[in-house]
Write an enzyme that holds these catalytic residues in place. Structure first.
Site, mmCIF file in Angstrom:
data_model
loop_
_atom_site.group_PDB
_atom_site.id
_atom_site.type_symbol
_atom_site.label_atom_id
_atom_site.label_comp_id
_atom_site.label_asym_id
_atom_site.label_seq_id
_atom_site.Cartn_x
_atom_site.Cartn_y
_atom_site.Cartn_z
ATOM 1 C CG LEU A 101 -1.917 -1.154 1.448
ATOM 2 C CD1 LEU A 101 -2.613 -1.151 2.528
ATOM 3 C CD2 LEU A 101 -2.481 -1.635 0.091
ATOM 4 N NE ARG A 147 5.435 -5.171 21.964
ATOM 5 C CZ ARG A 147 5.393 -4.138 21.580
ATOM 6 N NH1 ARG A 147 4.817 -3.290 22.050
ATOM 7 N NH2 ARG A 147 5.873 -3.963 20.335
#
Length: 449
Positions: A203, A292
């Site tokens: 992209l 996390r």
């Protein structure tokens, strides 16, 4: 609730977790390397244990030493922070098998989402939008050529086990595909011990938008809206904000729903982040999940009022989330600037002794740091030494508050990227939110610095 938690990390995130522990009435254990014997996290914790020499491989990545420290101090749980062992599923497994609680998602969730091929397959099943490309691993150049033609050049080859911008190559033509494919496999094998790669459509002008999620052990999962993380260099973030000025309400609802669907697909527990690329037409695609806490979590905390570290600890202890999705409201705008001990434009590290540290203050300014006057920044670890976070009723006011805060910051004795932030915050493209993931690198090139 836990009586004692060991923090398997250093720097500002270790300090952040110690503070959360104190506010919850939990004793904290810091681990430190020989280079960090005078570090703030070692001073603030209730107990501190040296776990090895300066190199991270002999200390902060030394699982045996960390587990020995947990046993010696009778810690009940381990919080890994971010970086180092935070996304190491084997470490999480060892913690659980030792009778301790891992403050984070299950090892199984970490393994699925830590491997980009298995993550992509799981997301496809969950109905989360994916970038066109290979359904899984690409083993040979013939398949690579076919998939690249179907997706359309340019394409990007990515290491399945990669991260931080390593093991990635953009290919603009069929002629350059074989060499790039071979190099990417070699780099992946050398860097991650796994040469598996996959291919996606590249992209060209996207934004990096990520969704913060939070889940408990009772099946409840919520999102805490999105963050704009497009201001990056070599895939490393420099400045983050929440919410994104580019995302409208309809797109926000869609991307946040996709984030929750992604987390539910792996029965996620704790704080995690679903990362997406968003095109100028606001179409978006899943790229990865960070299993996390993120460096940029404070901007989400400020716009929602939810303490993410506190809730990481609470859900790990078995508590249910005390709020539903409808309870989470977005208020104002927040920006975070990462302050690194490095040249502001050459990006070369600048370890050394801090001769003077003065943190900015005033209304709605937060500083997460481990610096103090006289502290010696070691050369062995990441160069980030502080985060400045501001909050205001709207983006324009928030930028002005951040400009004031950055100007007030004083760090003498070492070089920092303070000037980079000063110039970036004053840039019209940034101020008008007219940027994508290539903005910072292009701007730096234009400055000829």
């Amino acid at each position: 609730m836990f009586h004692k938690i060991l923090i398997a990390n250093r720097g500002e995130i270790a300090v952040r977790i110690i503070r959360a522990c104190k506010e919850l009435g939990i004793r904290s254990v810091a681990v430190y390397s020989e280079a960090d014997k005078n570090a703030m996290h070692a001073r603030l914790a209730d107990e501190s244990i040296c776990i090895g020499p300066a190199p991270a491989g002999q200390s902060y990545l030394n699982i045996a030493a960390i587990m020995a420290a947990a046993e010696l101090t009778d810690a009940e749980a381990i919080h890994p922070g971010y970086g180092f062992l935070a996304e190491n599923a084997s470490f999480a497994e060892i913690v659980g098998e030792s009778g301790l609680t891992w403050i984070g998602p299950s090892p199984e969730s970490m393994r699925i989402m830590g491997d980009k091929v298995s993550a992509k397959q799981k997301m496809q099943t969950a109905g989360v939008p994916l970038v066109p490309g290979s359904d899984g691993a690409v083993d040979n150049i013939e398949d690579a050529r076919r998939i690249a033609k179907e997706a359309g050049f340019p394409v990007i080859i990515k290491a399945s086990a990669g991260g931080g911008g390593r093991g990635m190559k953009v290919v603009h033509s069929e002629a350059s595909l074989p060499n790039a494919f071979s190099m990417c496999q070699s780099e992946a094998g050398a860097a991650f011990g796994n040469n598996t790669v996959f291919i996606e459509k590249y992209l060209e002008e996207p934004r990096h938008i990520e969704v913060q999620v939070l889940g408990d052990k009772h099946g409840n999962i919520v999102h805490l809206f999105e963050r704009e993380c497009s201001m990056q260099r070599h895939n490393q973030k420099v400045l983050e904000e929440a919410p994104s000025a580019f995302v409208d309400e309809e797109t926000r609802a869609a991307i946040c729903a996709a984030g929750v669907a992604a987390a539910k697909a792996v029965d996620y527990v704790g704080a995690g982040t679903i990362e997406f690329l968003m095109n100028p037409d606001k179409s978006f695609y899943f790229i990865e999940m960070n299993t996390r806490i993120q460096v940029e979590h404070p901007v989400t905390e400020w716009i929602t009022g939810v303490d993410l570290i506190e809730w990481q600890i609470r859900v790990a202890a078995g508590e249910q989330l005390a709020f539903s999705q409808n309870d989470i409201k977005m208020k104002g705008h927040a920006i975070e600037c990462r302050i690194n001990a490095e040249h502001p434009f050459k990006f070369t590290p600048s370890p050394g002794t801090v001769e003077l540290f003065h943190a900015p203050g005033g209304r709605s300014v937060r500083v997460d740091s481990f610096l103090y006057t006289g502290y010696s920044i070691p050369p062995y670890y990441d160069s980030m030494v502080a985060k400045i976070i501001t909050h205001a009723r709207d983006r324009k006011k928030c930028i002005r508050r951040m400009q004031r805060a950055i100007d007030e910051l004083v760090i003498l004795g070492v070089t920092t990227n303070q000037e980079l932030h000063q110039r970036l915050l004053a840039n019209p493209g940034f101020q008008n939110a007219e940027f994508n993931i290539h903005f910072l690198e292009r701007w730096l090139t234009q400055m000829h610095l």
